[in-house]
Scaffold this active site. Structure first.
Site, PDB file in Angstrom:
ATOM      1  N   ASP A  50       0.841  -1.191   0.000  1.00 17.19           N
ATOM      2  CA  ASP A  50       0.000   0.000   0.000  1.00 17.19           C
ATOM      3  C   ASP A  50       0.878   1.243   0.000  1.00 17.19           C
ATOM      4  OD1 ASP A  50      -2.583   1.078  -0.084  1.00 17.19           O
ATOM      5  OD2 ASP A  50      -2.505   1.582   2.034  1.00 17.19           O
ATOM      6  N   TYR A  60       1.229   5.718  -0.533  1.00 12.32           N
ATOM      7  CA  TYR A  60       0.825   6.956   0.166  1.00 12.32           C
ATOM      8  C   TYR A  60       1.033   8.081  -0.837  1.00 12.32           C
ATOM      9  CZ  TYR A  60       0.993  10.013   4.420  1.00 12.32           C
ATOM     10  OH  TYR A  60       0.773  10.939   5.427  1.00 12.32           O
ATOM     11  N   HIS A  65      -3.543  14.179   0.668  1.00 10.89           N
ATOM     12  CA  HIS A  65      -3.741  13.340   1.849  1.00 10.89           C
ATOM     13  C   HIS A  65      -2.541  13.422   2.785  1.00 10.89           C
ATOM     14  CE1 HIS A  65      -4.898   9.939   4.344  1.00 10.89           C
ATOM     15  NE2 HIS A  65      -3.771   9.316   4.039  1.00 10.89           N
ATOM     16  N   GLU A 101     -10.168   4.170   3.834  1.00 14.13           N
ATOM     17  CA  GLU A 101      -9.275   4.855   2.915  1.00 14.13           C
ATOM     18  C   GLU A 101      -9.740   4.525   1.500  1.00 14.13           C
ATOM     19  OE1 GLU A 101      -5.168   3.988   3.783  1.00 14.13           O
ATOM     20  OE2 GLU A 101      -5.128   5.497   5.378  1.00 14.13           O
ATOM     21  N   GLU A 103      -9.267   4.155  -2.091  1.00 15.18           N
ATOM     22  CA  GLU A 103      -8.057   3.949  -2.887  1.00 15.18           C
ATOM     23  C   GLU A 103      -8.386   3.275  -4.219  1.00 15.18           C
ATOM     24  OE1 GLU A 103      -4.725   2.180  -0.967  1.00 15.18           O
ATOM     25  OE2 GLU A 103      -5.278   2.866   1.037  1.00 15.18           O
ATOM     26  N   ASP A 146      -8.916   0.460   2.125  1.00 14.93           N
ATOM     27  CA  ASP A 146      -7.950  -0.025   3.108  1.00 14.93           C
ATOM     28  C   ASP A 146      -8.397   0.437   4.493  1.00 14.93           C
ATOM     29  OD1 ASP A 146      -5.611  -1.329   3.946  1.00 14.93           O
ATOM     30  OD2 ASP A 146      -4.506   0.556   3.981  1.00 14.93           O
ATOM     31  N   ARG A 155      -7.331   4.169  13.524  1.00 15.35           N
ATOM     32  CA  ARG A 155      -6.503   5.348  13.742  1.00 15.35           C
ATOM     33  C   ARG A 155      -5.992   5.496  15.168  1.00 15.35           C
ATOM     34  NH1 ARG A 155      -5.102   6.377   8.581  1.00 15.35           N
ATOM     35  NH2 ARG A 155      -6.900   6.887   7.275  1.00 15.35           N
ATOM     36  N   GLN A 179      -2.968   2.814  15.297  1.00 14.01           N
ATOM     37  CA  GLN A 179      -1.861   3.138  14.402  1.00 14.01           C
ATOM     38  C   GLN A 179      -0.763   4.017  15.026  1.00 14.01           C
ATOM     39  OE1 GLN A 179      -3.282   4.565  10.631  1.00 14.01           O
ATOM     40  NE2 GLN A 179      -1.249   5.150   9.895  1.00 14.01           N
ATOM     41  N   LYS A 237      -3.600  -1.833  10.276  1.00 11.88           N
ATOM     42  CA  LYS A 237      -3.858  -1.899   8.840  1.00 11.88           C
ATOM     43  C   LYS A 237      -4.028  -3.323   8.320  1.00 11.88           C
ATOM     44  CE  LYS A 237      -3.120   2.442   7.289  1.00 11.88           C
ATOM     45  NZ  LYS A 237      -3.969   3.151   6.314  1.00 11.88           N
ATOM     46  N   THR A 288      -8.768  -5.464   4.040  1.00  7.84           N
ATOM     47  CA  THR A 288      -8.696  -4.571   2.884  1.00  7.84           C
ATOM     48  C   THR A 288      -9.730  -5.080   1.885  1.00  7.84           C
ATOM     49  OG1 THR A 288      -6.331  -4.146   3.191  1.00  7.84           O
ATOM     50  CG2 THR A 288      -7.250  -3.685   1.016  1.00  7.84           C
ATOM     51  N   THR A 330      -4.655   6.554   0.182  1.00  8.90           N
ATOM     52  CA  THR A 330      -5.872   7.349   0.189  1.00  8.90           C
ATOM     53  C   THR A 330      -5.866   8.391  -0.922  1.00  8.90           C
ATOM     54  OG1 THR A 330      -6.033   7.084   2.581  1.00  8.90           O
ATOM     55  CG2 THR A 330      -7.355   8.824   1.588  1.00  8.90           C
ATOM     56  N   GLU A 359      -9.468  12.760   7.750  1.00  7.46           N
ATOM     57  CA  GLU A 359      -9.366  14.067   7.090  1.00  7.46           C
ATOM     58  C   GLU A 359     -10.706  14.796   7.089  1.00  7.46           C
ATOM     59  OE1 GLU A 359      -6.779  13.980   3.308  1.00  7.46           O
ATOM     60  OE2 GLU A 359      -7.510  11.919   3.573  1.00  7.46           O
TER      61      GLU A 359
END
Length: 409
Positions: free
Chosen positions: A123, A125, A130, A196, A198, A230, A234, A237, A250, A254, A344, A358
């Site tokens: 995955d 980023y 984001h 997320e 994606e 995904d 939070r 993490q 994570k 998924t 994301t 976000e």
């Protein structure tokens, strides 16, 4: 006027013959394990691709008479082109109609399965918006982007075994959580479960270990793409990801679409990447590439049926070809069924943010929904990702949706 038949699609149907995404389905059976078979979506129907190939004497009958897309993925780009050309003829040439019609099954009468066996999962980023939002959130007194971010596509190795098909319930994960003011961590179910939005890329043709895949070979190895969610915890993490990166937060699920859209169906959606302000090393430098590196995909995120975000994939900083090049530059091999996510997808506007962290600014600005205020996901919440892309002659190309419902752990 004759009655419409399954091949008579409404004008502009986003799942018309210009699209033809692949999946794996089964039909209801009175007893025993139902037979899984390769299917191709046409409107609101599914064509039994293996049965059609056999009935029409296609040389690809054995390749399509499988319980997974992996054999087709492994066959390589020329075969992908040939099979797609044959499928297009089967559903458009009137002479094939009598054979093909009985092999079309209503979408709501079949069960859809994970369309390919996932080999590895990585995955990324890759959205500057984001990454900047999260940087401002968690490093308010520092630089929003870390020093490496514009030099390489940042990513982490995920867990292939928990990739699930759309429609699978997602169990709320538990793990260690530590509040900033707490002296020690506690343990329990995540209170900040997130999404997320994606795009996932599915590798077909493998590559040998020790041989990096250059930007120019992206389409020789990547078969197609799909929507991907995904799921993230939070509150788990932040405590676990220093210094090595996400793990429990994570790895629990998924979700991917049941339909893989071949790259060839998205030729009209190719789009230029955002302007770069940092010089790239040669293996990532795409300034001389003939095709634009991005894709114009318009994503919509709904929570319990309410639209909460519309992230544009066209604004991603790093291209899927650059992600693949970086993933293999150290000599890592590709395997048929490898999956890598974009990270994301977020745009510059508040309504284009592809995650709840976000959208609610880490829970400080709750969303106002008919079902009540939301900061993060509650048990029973259902999240759906849908998307479309520009197609030939102004017709849209639909991407298969991704849906998941949160259930208590």
């Amino acid at each position: 006027m004759p009655e419409p038949t399954p091949l008579d699609l409404p004008e502009g149907d986003p799942f018309g013959p210009h699209n033809l995404p692949y999946g794996v389905f089964s039909l209801p059976t009175a007893s025993g394990e139902p037979l899984r078979r390769v299917g191709v979506r046409l409107g609101d129907r599914v064509l039994d691709a293996g049965a059609a190939a056999h009935a029409l004497g296609s040389p690809y009958a054995s390749l399509l008479a499988q319980s997974s897309l992996n054999p087709l993925l492994a066959a390589g780009r020329q075969t992908w082109r040939d099979v797609r050309r044959a499928l297009t003829a089967w559903v458009t040439v009137p002479a094939h109609r009598e054979v093909v019609e009985p092999l079309l099954h209503p979408l709501d009468t079949v069960e859809l399965h994970l369309p390919f066996e996932v080999a590895d999962y990585v995955d990324f980023y890759a959205s500057e918006h984001h990454a900047t939002n999260l940087g401002r959130m968690f490093r308010p007194d520092g630089d929003a982007l870390l020093p490496n971010w514009k030099h390489l596509p940042v990513g982490y190795h995920g867990r292939a075994g928990t990739v699930v098909v759309s429609g699978t319930d997602v169990v709320r994960p538990s793990g260690q959580r530590k509040a900033p003011s707490a002296a020690a961590p506690g343990f329990g179910p995540s209170a900040k479960m997130d999404i997320e939005a994606e795009v996932g890329f599915v590798v077909g043709a493998p590559s040998p270990m020790g041989s990096p895949v250059p930007l120019s070979s992206f389409r020789d190895h990547v078969f197609g793409l799909c929507l991907l969610n995904d799921w993230s915890a939070r509150d788990i993490q932040p405590w676990e990801y220093v210094p090595l990166g996400p793990h429990v937060a994570k790895s629990f699920a998924t979700s991917v679409s049941a339909w893989i859209t071949p790259l060839e169906a998205l030729d009209s959606a190719r789009a230029a990447l955002p302007a770069r302000d940092v010089p790239l090393l040669p293996y990532l430098d795409d300034s001389d590439e003939e095709e634009p590196g991005g894709y114009d995909l318009r994503i919509t995120v709904t929570l319990n049926g309410e639209v909460i975000s519309e992230p544009p994939f066209s604004g991603m900083y790093w291209s899927p070809a650059q992600m693949l090049a970086h993933m293999t530059v150290g000599g890592a091999s590709l395997r048929t069924g490898d999956l890598y996510g974009s990270g994301t997808v977020s745009g510059p506007e508040p309504h284009q943010r592809g995650s709840l962290i976000e959208l609610t600014w880490n829970g400080t600005q709750p969303l106002e929904l008919p079902s009540g205020k939301r900061t993060f996901l509650e048990d029973g919440d259902e999240v759906t990702l849908t998307a479309w892309a520009p197609g030939p002659d102004g017709v849209r190309v639909g991407l298969g949706e991704v849906t998941g419902r949160v259930v208590a752990g």
